[in-house]
Design a protein around this motif. Structure first.
Motif, PDB file in Angstrom:
ATOM      1  N   THR A 269       0.837  -1.200   0.000  1.00 36.30           N
ATOM      2  CA  THR A 269       0.000   0.000   0.000  1.00 36.30           C
ATOM      3  C   THR A 269       0.874   1.253   0.000  1.00 36.30           C
ATOM      4  O   THR A 269       0.591   2.225  -0.717  1.00 36.30           O
ATOM      5  N   ALA A 272       2.295   1.991  -3.360  1.00 41.16           N
ATOM      6  CA  ALA A 272       1.301   2.578  -4.260  1.00 41.16           C
ATOM      7  C   ALA A 272       1.028   4.031  -3.923  1.00 41.16           C
ATOM      8  O   ALA A 272       1.052   4.906  -4.799  1.00 41.16           O
ATOM      9  N   LYS A 277       3.730   3.387  -7.193  1.00 42.88           N
ATOM     10  CA  LYS A 277       3.928   2.073  -7.808  1.00 42.88           C
ATOM     11  C   LYS A 277       2.661   1.244  -7.620  1.00 42.88           C
ATOM     12  O   LYS A 277       2.609   0.308  -6.832  1.00 42.88           O
ATOM     13  N   SER A 278       1.632   1.612  -8.365  1.00 40.03           N
ATOM     14  CA  SER A 278       0.306   1.029  -8.163  1.00 40.03           C
ATOM     15  C   SER A 278       0.241  -0.449  -8.517  1.00 40.03           C
ATOM     16  O   SER A 278      -0.695  -1.144  -8.103  1.00 40.03           O
ATOM     17  N   TYR A 280       1.714  -2.811  -7.319  1.00 44.39           N
ATOM     18  CA  TYR A 280       1.786  -3.673  -6.136  1.00 44.39           C
ATOM     19  C   TYR A 280       0.408  -3.934  -5.535  1.00 44.39           C
ATOM     20  O   TYR A 280       0.230  -4.903  -4.794  1.00 44.39           O
ATOM     21  N   LEU A 281      -0.571  -3.090  -5.843  1.00 42.94           N
ATOM     22  CA  LEU A 281      -1.910  -3.298  -5.292  1.00 42.94           C
ATOM     23  C   LEU A 281      -2.501  -4.621  -5.757  1.00 42.94           C
ATOM     24  O   LEU A 281      -3.246  -5.270  -5.014  1.00 42.94           O
TER      25      LEU A 281
END
Length: 324
Positions: A269, A272, A277-278, A280-281
Motif C-alpha cells: 500500500t 502505491a 507504484k500502483s 503492487y496493489l
C-alpha cells in the motif's frame, strides 16, 4: 535520468572491467539499479546502491558471511561501498520464478531444493546480525495500520492491534533463541538457479537473527508467485522432517505468516500511495488470502479477534482489495 549513473565507468575501470558492454536490468522496489557487464565471453553483475537512500555495506557483510559458511551468495569481485558500487559474480538468468513459469513440472523439485537450503542454513551458527526482536516484529506489523487502514478509509484501534501482536509473539520469542540467520526475503524472485545446479541467494542485505520459520513462510506464502496449499503442506512437512521441528513449529509458522503478510500488505500500500507504484496493489489479494489462512490458527486468536472487530467483513471477503 541518464541511462548510466555518475561514476559507473570510473568504477568498472577500477574493477578491471573497462571496455565491457553494459546492459541495464529491471529494478526492484528500491533505489538500487542493476547492470550486466559483458566482456570477452564473461559476465558480471553491477549493483548501484546510491547513498543516502541505499547503503551496500550490509549486503557485503552478509554476502561474505554466507560465502564463509558454505552458502551460495554471489562472489564479491570489487566494491566502492562509500559510492554505492558493488561488482559481483553473475548467477545468470535462471531465476526460480521465471524458471518455474517455463518448467512447471519441476516445481516440487525446485521448491524441495529451496527448503533443503534453508535446512542447511539453519544448521549453521547464526551470523553476527541484529536480532529479530519484538520491536522489529511490532514495527513491521504496524505497517498494516499505518498504511493500509487509512488507504481503506478505516479508523482502527491501533493500541489494541499492538497489544494483540504482543500476546501472539511473546511465546515465539522464547523459542527462537539462540536463533538462526534469517534472510527475510527468501522467495522465488530472490533465488537463482545457476548453471552449476547450485542455488544462488540474492537480496539478503536485511538479514537478522530470528526464528527458523520466517524464511520458510517467505518462500511458501510468496507474495509474487502462487504456491498451492498442497505444495505448501508438502514443503512444510519436508522442512520439519529434515530439521526436527518441535510441536510448536507450525503454530510459530502461522504466527510469522500472519505477521509477515500484514507487513507486506502495508508495504505494498505504501509503494502505491507514497511512491506511485500502483502495480503492487494487484498483489495484495494473494497476500491477504494467505494471512486469512494464518489467522485461522488458534495461536493467532488475539490478532484474529482484532481483525474481526476492526476490519469489515466485506473488505476481508475481497481479500483486502481496495482502491488504496
Amino acid at each position: 535520468m541518464s541511462e548510466f549513473p555518475h561514476g559507473l565507468h570510473s568504477f568498472i575501470e577500477h574493477a578491471g572491467w573497462s571496455g565491457a558492454t553494459i546492459a541495464p536490468l529491471p529494478g526492484d522496489a528500491s533505489f538500487r539499479r542493476y547492470f550486466r557487464l559483458h566482456r570477452n565471453g564473461e559476465t558480471a553483475m553491477l549493483m548501484h546502491a546510491p547513498p543516502p537512500e541505499e547503503d551496500p555495506r550490509p549486503f557485503l557483510f552478509v554476502a561474505r558471511w554466507l560465502d564463509e559458511h558454505g552458502m551460495r551468495a554471489p562472489r564479491i569481485m570489487a566494491e566502492r561501498a562509500e559510492e554505492g558500487w558493488v561488482l559481483t559474480e553473475d548467477f545468470g538468468d535462471r531465476r526460480m520464478r521465471e524458471w518455474l513459469d517455463d518448467y512447471p513440472e519441476q516445481e516440487r523439485a525446485v521448491y524441495g531444493g529451496a527448503v533443503d537450503a534453508l535446512v542447511e542454513l539453519h544448521r549453521k551458527p547464526p551470523g553476527d546480525f541484529e536480532p529479530y526482536d519484538m520491536a522489529v516484529y511490532q514495527r513491521e506489523a504496524g505497517l498494516f495500520t499505518e498504511w493500509f487502514c487509512p488507504a481503506a478509509g478505516l479508523s482502527v484501534d491501533e493500541a489494541g492491534y499492538s497489544a494483540a501482536w504482543q500476546a501472539v509473539l511473546e511465546p515465539l520469542l522464547a523459542r527462537q533463541r539462540a536463533g538462526v540467520t534469517v534472510l527475510r526475503d527468501y522467495h522465488a524472485e530472490n533465488i537463482m538457479l545457476p548453471p552449476d545446479d547450485t542455488q544462488g541467494l540474492i537480496d539478503f542485505q536485511d538479514a537478522l537473527v530470528g526464528h527458523r520459520a520466517y524464511d520458510l513462510v517467505s518462500l511458501l506464502q510468496d507474495a509474487r508467485r502462487e504456491v498451492s496449499v498442497e505444495l505448501e503442506r508438502a514443503m512444510l512437512d519436508r522442512y520439519q522432517e529434515a530439521a526436527g521441528a518441535d510441536a510448536e513449529f507450525e503454530a510459530d509458522y502461522a504466527r510469522l505468516g500472519a505477521q509477515r503478510n500484514a507487513k507486506i500488505v502495508g508495504i505494498f500500500t505504501r509503494l502505491a500511495r507514497r511512491d506511485g507504484k500502483s502495480r503492487y496493489l494487484e498483489l495484495i489479494p494473494r497476500v491477504w488470502n494467505a494471512m486469512e489462512r494464518d489467522l485461522r490458527h488458534p495461536a493467532l486468536a488475539p490478532v484474529t479477534r482484532w481483525f474481526d472487530a476492526n476490519i469489515p467483513q466485506a473488505l476481508r471477503d475481497r481479500n483486502g482489495e481496495t482502491a488504496a
